[in-house]
Design a protein around this motif. Structure first.
Motif, mmCIF file in Angstrom:
data_model
loop_
_atom_site.group_PDB
_atom_site.id
_atom_site.type_symbol
_atom_site.label_atom_id
_atom_site.label_comp_id
_atom_site.label_asym_id
_atom_site.label_seq_id
_atom_site.Cartn_x
_atom_site.Cartn_y
_atom_site.Cartn_z
ATOM 1 N N LYS A 146 -51.997 -58.604 -36.353
ATOM 2 C CA LYS A 146 -52.766 -58.520 -35.110
ATOM 3 C C LYS A 146 -52.013 -57.608 -34.145
ATOM 4 C CE LYS A 146 -50.575 -62.542 -33.009
ATOM 5 N NZ LYS A 146 -50.761 -63.798 -32.330
ATOM 6 N N PRO A 147 -52.734 -57.006 -33.212
ATOM 7 C CA PRO A 147 -52.043 -56.186 -32.210
ATOM 8 C C PRO A 147 -51.238 -57.088 -31.277
ATOM 9 C CG PRO A 147 -54.381 -56.311 -31.706
ATOM 10 C CD PRO A 147 -54.177 -57.014 -33.013
ATOM 11 N N THR A 148 -50.202 -56.525 -30.676
ATOM 12 C CA THR A 148 -49.362 -57.277 -29.751
ATOM 13 C C THR A 148 -49.021 -56.419 -28.540
ATOM 14 O OG1 THR A 148 -47.406 -58.707 -29.598
ATOM 15 C CG2 THR A 148 -47.171 -56.658 -30.858
ATOM 16 N N ASN A 149 -48.529 -57.033 -27.483
ATOM 17 C CA ASN A 149 -48.288 -56.298 -26.242
ATOM 18 C C ASN A 149 -47.175 -55.266 -26.363
ATOM 19 O OD1 ASN A 149 -46.131 -58.196 -26.170
ATOM 20 N ND2 ASN A 149 -47.250 -59.486 -24.725
ATOM 21 N N VAL A 163 -54.053 -54.371 -25.083
ATOM 22 C CA VAL A 163 -53.533 -55.739 -25.043
ATOM 23 C C VAL A 163 -52.940 -56.027 -23.666
ATOM 24 C CG1 VAL A 163 -51.803 -57.329 -25.978
ATOM 25 C CG2 VAL A 163 -53.181 -55.933 -27.532
ATOM 26 N N ARG A 194 -55.815 -56.532 -21.205
ATOM 27 C CA ARG A 194 -56.503 -57.804 -21.462
ATOM 28 C C ARG A 194 -55.644 -58.988 -21.005
ATOM 29 N NH1 ARG A 194 -57.861 -56.874 -26.308
ATOM 30 N NH2 ARG A 194 -56.055 -57.763 -27.366
ATOM 31 N N GLU A 195 -54.357 -58.983 -21.362
ATOM 32 C CA GLU A 195 -53.476 -60.085 -20.967
ATOM 33 C C GLU A 195 -53.349 -60.179 -19.446
ATOM 34 O OE1 GLU A 195 -50.438 -60.383 -24.788
ATOM 35 O OE2 GLU A 195 -49.755 -59.373 -22.966
ATOM 36 N N CYS A 239 -48.943 -51.628 -26.381
ATOM 37 C CA CYS A 239 -50.381 -51.536 -26.667
ATOM 38 C C CYS A 239 -51.177 -51.666 -25.373
ATOM 39 C CB CYS A 239 -50.775 -52.609 -27.664
ATOM 40 S SG CYS A 239 -52.502 -52.506 -28.160
ATOM 41 N N GLU A 270 -54.859 -50.534 -30.213
ATOM 42 C CA GLU A 270 -54.727 -51.764 -30.992
ATOM 43 C C GLU A 270 -54.520 -51.508 -32.485
ATOM 44 O OE1 GLU A 270 -56.975 -55.295 -28.766
ATOM 45 O OE2 GLU A 270 -58.286 -53.571 -29.168
ATOM 46 N N SER A 281 -50.821 -50.641 -32.998
ATOM 47 C CA SER A 281 -50.030 -51.836 -32.724
ATOM 48 C C SER A 281 -50.163 -52.853 -33.856
ATOM 49 C CB SER A 281 -50.470 -52.469 -31.394
ATOM 50 O OG SER A 281 -49.779 -53.662 -31.158
ATOM 51 N N GLN A 282 -51.375 -53.080 -34.300
ATOM 52 C CA GLN A 282 -51.606 -54.041 -35.375
ATOM 53 C C GLN A 282 -50.929 -53.587 -36.665
ATOM 54 O OE1 GLN A 282 -55.606 -55.442 -35.768
ATOM 55 N NE2 GLN A 282 -55.280 -56.268 -37.810
#
Length: 156
Positions: free
Chosen positions: A67-70, A96, A99-100, A93, A52, A55-56
């Motif tokens: 913010k971090p993203t997929n 992410v 989590r998604e 990421c 993260e 990515s962020q």
């Protein structure tokens, strides 16, 4: 159609997240599915799996979103007069994605496949900023994923 994937596993963190990161052969198959669908051959793409923080940082620097993203896509632009079969880079990421997938009730592997397909389409110039563009891109994603035996990610 042949995708050459420079696979980079840079994620260090929770073991269950690390264990879910797809193998190089899976990533190559997903990239090949996009190239085949688009009638394109012999392209190279770098796919980096990260945490993260990275990515962020990249999302903040290049998209202005702190913010971090997929998945982030960085298309390669060759200098004038230089021909290269390099599409660009994808930065995925791992936390992410995990989590998604859980939040959306999807298999983690299927979500990785979707985000890889989505990212490669971005590298090919597709976007989803306008409704018509989004419809075109999503229909391509759905068709490619179906060829891979993966359900429509927008209906889950």
């Amino acid at each position: 159609m042949s995708a050459i994937v420079d696979y980079q596993q840079a994620f260090e963190g929770e073991q269950d997240i690390a264990d879910a990161i797809p193998l190089p052969a899976e990533v190559e198959a997903w990239a090949n599915a996009v190239l085949s669908h688009e009638g394109i051959s012999d392209q190279e793409v770098t796919v980096r799996f990260t945490n993260e923080d990275e990515s962020q940082s990249l999302n903040s620097e290049y998209r202005g979103k702190d913010k971090p993203t997929n998945v982030l896509s960085f298309p390669f632009e060759a200098p004038p007069g230089i021909e290269m079969n390099l599409l660009g880079d994808l930065v995925i990421c791992a936390p992410v994605i995990s989590r998604e997938a859980k939040e959306q009730g999807k298999q983690v592997r299927d979500h990785y496949a979707h985000m890889t397909v989505h990212g490669v389409l971005h590298l090919l110039g597709y976007d989803h900023m306008e409704d018509a563009e989004a419809q075109e891109m999503e229909s391509k994603e759905i068709a490619i994923l179906a060829q891979l035996g993966i359900d429509n990610p927008y209906e889950i």
